[in-house]
Design a protein around this motif. Sequence first.
Motif, PDB file in Angstrom:
ATOM      1  N   HIS A  34     -11.735  -9.806   0.072  1.00 52.86           N
ATOM      2  CA  HIS A  34     -10.767  -9.509  -0.987  1.00 52.86           C
ATOM      3  C   HIS A  34      -9.470  -8.963  -0.399  1.00 52.86           C
ATOM      4  N   HIS A  35      -8.353  -9.451  -0.930  1.00 48.70           N
ATOM      5  CA  HIS A  35      -7.058  -8.814  -0.692  1.00 48.70           C
ATOM      6  C   HIS A  35      -6.110  -9.225  -1.814  1.00 48.70           C
ATOM      7  N   GLU A  36      -5.171  -8.358  -2.101  1.00 51.88           N
ATOM      8  CA  GLU A  36      -4.163  -8.640  -3.116  1.00 51.88           C
ATOM      9  C   GLU A  36      -2.979  -7.704  -2.923  1.00 51.88           C
ATOM     10  N   ASP A  37      -1.840  -8.157  -3.415  1.00 54.89           N
ATOM     11  CA  ASP A  37      -0.632  -7.341  -3.372  1.00 54.89           C
ATOM     12  C   ASP A  37      -0.318  -6.920  -4.802  1.00 54.89           C
ATOM     13  N   MET A  38      -0.770  -5.726  -5.171  1.00 52.20           N
ATOM     14  CA  MET A  38      -0.622  -5.227  -6.535  1.00 52.20           C
ATOM     15  C   MET A  38       0.705  -4.523  -6.757  1.00 52.20           C
ATOM     16  N   GLY A  39       1.503  -4.393  -5.709  1.00 53.75           N
ATOM     17  CA  GLY A  39       2.736  -3.632  -5.835  1.00 53.75           C
ATOM     18  C   GLY A  39       2.537  -2.163  -5.579  1.00 53.75           C
ATOM     19  N   ILE A  40       1.360  -1.795  -5.056  1.00 59.45           N
ATOM     20  CA  ILE A  40       1.068  -0.415  -4.687  1.00 59.45           C
ATOM     21  C   ILE A  40       1.228  -0.278  -3.178  1.00 59.45           C
ATOM     22  N   PRO A  41       1.814   0.802  -2.687  1.00 56.22           N
ATOM     23  CA  PRO A  41       1.987   0.972  -1.240  1.00 56.22           C
ATOM     24  C   PRO A  41       0.667   0.797  -0.511  1.00 56.22           C
ATOM     25  N   TRP A  42       0.682   0.037   0.562  1.00 55.65           N
ATOM     26  CA  TRP A  42      -0.555  -0.301   1.264  1.00 55.65           C
ATOM     27  C   TRP A  42      -1.224   0.925   1.865  1.00 55.65           C
ATOM     28  N   GLU A  43      -0.436   1.880   2.360  1.00 63.13           N
ATOM     29  CA  GLU A  43      -1.037   3.086   2.923  1.00 63.13           C
ATOM     30  C   GLU A  43      -1.736   3.902   1.848  1.00 63.13           C
ATOM     31  N   ILE A  44      -1.149   3.968   0.663  1.00 66.45           N
ATOM     32  CA  ILE A  44      -1.793   4.674  -0.434  1.00 66.45           C
ATOM     33  C   ILE A  44      -3.056   3.941  -0.851  1.00 66.45           C
ATOM     34  N   ALA A  45      -2.990   2.609  -0.873  1.00 70.17           N
ATOM     35  CA  ALA A  45      -4.169   1.823  -1.244  1.00 70.17           C
ATOM     36  C   ALA A  45      -5.312   2.073  -0.265  1.00 70.17           C
ATOM     37  N   LYS A  46      -5.008   2.063   1.034  1.00 67.99           N
ATOM     38  CA  LYS A  46      -6.060   2.277   2.030  1.00 67.99           C
ATOM     39  C   LYS A  46      -6.658   3.672   1.909  1.00 67.99           C
ATOM     40  N   GLY A  62       3.701  12.949  -1.323  1.00 63.36           N
ATOM     41  CA  GLY A  62       2.291  12.859  -0.955  1.00 63.36           C
ATOM     42  C   GLY A  62       2.064  12.046   0.296  1.00 63.36           C
ATOM     43  N   VAL A  63       2.737  10.892   0.388  1.00 63.97           N
ATOM     44  CA  VAL A  63       2.584  10.048   1.579  1.00 63.97           C
ATOM     45  C   VAL A  63       3.120  10.758   2.809  1.00 63.97           C
ATOM     46  N   ALA A  64       4.275  11.417   2.657  1.00 66.74           N
ATOM     47  CA  ALA A  64       4.856  12.122   3.799  1.00 66.74           C
ATOM     48  C   ALA A  64       3.929  13.226   4.282  1.00 66.74           C
ATOM     49  N   ARG A  65       3.333  13.941   3.338  1.00 69.38           N
ATOM     50  CA  ARG A  65       2.439  15.024   3.736  1.00 69.38           C
ATOM     51  C   ARG A  65       1.210  14.487   4.454  1.00 69.38           C
ATOM     52  N   LYS A  66       0.675  13.343   3.975  1.00 65.23           N
ATOM     53  CA  LYS A  66      -0.486  12.760   4.627  1.00 65.23           C
ATOM     54  C   LYS A  66      -0.159  12.352   6.061  1.00 65.23           C
ATOM     55  N   LEU A  87     -13.978  -4.584  -5.033  1.00 64.14           N
ATOM     56  CA  LEU A  87     -12.945  -3.840  -4.315  1.00 64.14           C
ATOM     57  C   LEU A  87     -11.645  -3.777  -5.091  1.00 64.14           C
ATOM     58  N   GLY A  88     -11.332  -4.862  -5.825  1.00 63.71           N
ATOM     59  CA  GLY A  88     -10.116  -4.827  -6.616  1.00 63.71           C
ATOM     60  C   GLY A  88     -10.140  -3.752  -7.668  1.00 63.71           C
ATOM     61  N   SER A  89     -11.338  -3.443  -8.207  1.00 58.50           N
ATOM     62  CA  SER A  89     -11.471  -2.414  -9.226  1.00 58.50           C
ATOM     63  C   SER A  89     -11.566  -1.019  -8.643  1.00 58.50           C
ATOM     64  N   VAL A  90     -11.996  -0.911  -7.387  1.00 58.03           N
ATOM     65  CA  VAL A  90     -12.217   0.397  -6.775  1.00 58.03           C
ATOM     66  C   VAL A  90     -10.932   1.196  -6.734  1.00 58.03           C
ATOM     67  N   LEU A  91      -9.862   0.592  -6.205  1.00 59.92           N
ATOM     68  CA  LEU A  91      -8.606   1.315  -6.042  1.00 59.92           C
ATOM     69  C   LEU A  91      -8.047   1.749  -7.380  1.00 59.92           C
ATOM     70  N   LEU A  92      -8.103   0.862  -8.382  1.00 61.43           N
ATOM     71  CA  LEU A  92      -7.553   1.200  -9.684  1.00 61.43           C
ATOM     72  C   LEU A  92      -8.290   2.375 -10.303  1.00 61.43           C
ATOM     73  N   GLU A  93      -9.623   2.386 -10.187  1.00 62.67           N
ATOM     74  CA  GLU A  93     -10.404   3.477 -10.757  1.00 62.67           C
ATOM     75  C   GLU A  93     -10.109   4.784 -10.049  1.00 62.67           C
ATOM     76  N   PRO A 100      -1.030  -7.536   2.736  1.00 61.03           N
ATOM     77  CA  PRO A 100      -1.766  -6.308   2.414  1.00 61.03           C
ATOM     78  C   PRO A 100      -3.049  -6.180   3.213  1.00 61.03           C
ATOM     79  N   PRO A 101      -3.679  -5.007   3.211  1.00 59.89           N
ATOM     80  CA  PRO A 101      -4.975  -4.839   3.891  1.00 59.89           C
ATOM     81  C   PRO A 101      -6.016  -5.794   3.312  1.00 59.89           C
TER      82      PRO A 101
END
Length: 428
Positions: free
Chosen positions: A301-313, A417-421, A3-9, A171-172
């Motif tokens: 799995h969970h981690e705080d990568m410094g990426i917005p949690w809503e974008i990560a989800k 992008g987040v606002a539009r979503k 899961l940690g690799s999924v978001l990055l890819e 984080p999620p």
Amino acid sequence: MALGSVLLEILQRPTTGKLLSELLISVIPLWVAVAIGVLVGWVWKPKWASNLSRETLLDAKQGGEFSATTLSTMIPSLNILKFQLPSCVFWAADDGGIQTDSFSVPRTLNSKCSSSKMEKEKSNLVMEDDLEHLCKLVEVKDGGPAWIQMMDRSTPTMNYQAWRRDPETGPPQYRSRTVFEDATPEMVRDFFWDDEFRAKWDDMLVHAETLEECPTRGTMVVQWVRKFPFFCSDREYIIGRRIWESGRLYYCVTKGVPCSSVPRRNKPRRVDLYYSSWCIRAVESKRGNGELTACEVMLFHHEDMGIPWEIAKLGVRQGMWGAVKKLEPGLRAYQKHRASAAPLSQSALMAQINTKVSEDYLGFLETSISDSSEIEIQETSAKPVGHNVPKFLVIGGAVALACTLERGLLTKALIFGVARKFAIGRRS
């Protein structure tokens, strides 16, 4: 694990067609948002903005330089604002910070337990409390929120299920169950532990090094550097890990640990909050022959990568399966690698040093766990309450925020992008 690799890819490989369609759809609302944002920004223009403009012009006429220190002095409230806003507003400018040398950490730590004191310190990085916590997660009795099922997919030789939950703080969190056909628990255990071979199938792993290891208990401290999207710096992980064994049941704990011997650097940015642990065991094959020839992996799995949690989800939800499917080829390649009688790497050898625990001890942990269980529910497409806000207000506010922060084009793009979503609503 995966899961940690999924978001990055997902973040690194956006599809061109989808990107173009999103841009085209955003053209009309963007013009409306710009007009509203400019109007709102002009009406709410603070006094320090006018002062800032005058001071900047004055400095330009006098030939002076306008520095960040001057800005901080003129606008003391900005420092407070930086802490109040989510860290995601600022991580897109990571690459514009203080320049440092290229990543190079001298290996000054001992790689063996040279004394009983050092051995005790290393073994205490990952302790029995971590085993108990993992047992609670496996039994779904850790007292956290209910898990929301995200996915249930399969291939002829792999089944995959995934859940997510959102704690009150942090984080999620993700939970997954993967069943590999024709794989042993020992092979899967070594596969995830083998950092040397991981570089062959995990293309986001830039650097992996063993900082410390204790050959009596198998505790390790490793350093990872993972490649992040182009708009922010890579991330560094200092991970403590250890394996407990009961028969052919393996509890593998990996988590972020402090390490004062490896200094922090501006690049790569260190991730402190990191947890990725799994339980591995043999299960019956889906062929229905009654044989335990399949291997089940329960990952948390969970981690705080410094990426917005809503974008990560959002990213995990849209592209998880495409990334997970690439995990199995790595395992099959590792099986062939091991079948060729190639020598084991040091990390694979360490994976075979496990702390033995009895079934009675595991039974004691299970009885000490609270009886309260969490209901696993299907994810629904219900819109959050926040979606009742008119679309133009959300986008207009995003424009005003983006124009105020001046943190670069990519930061603004993310805000739009987040606002539009949020304005359009989640798509099922």
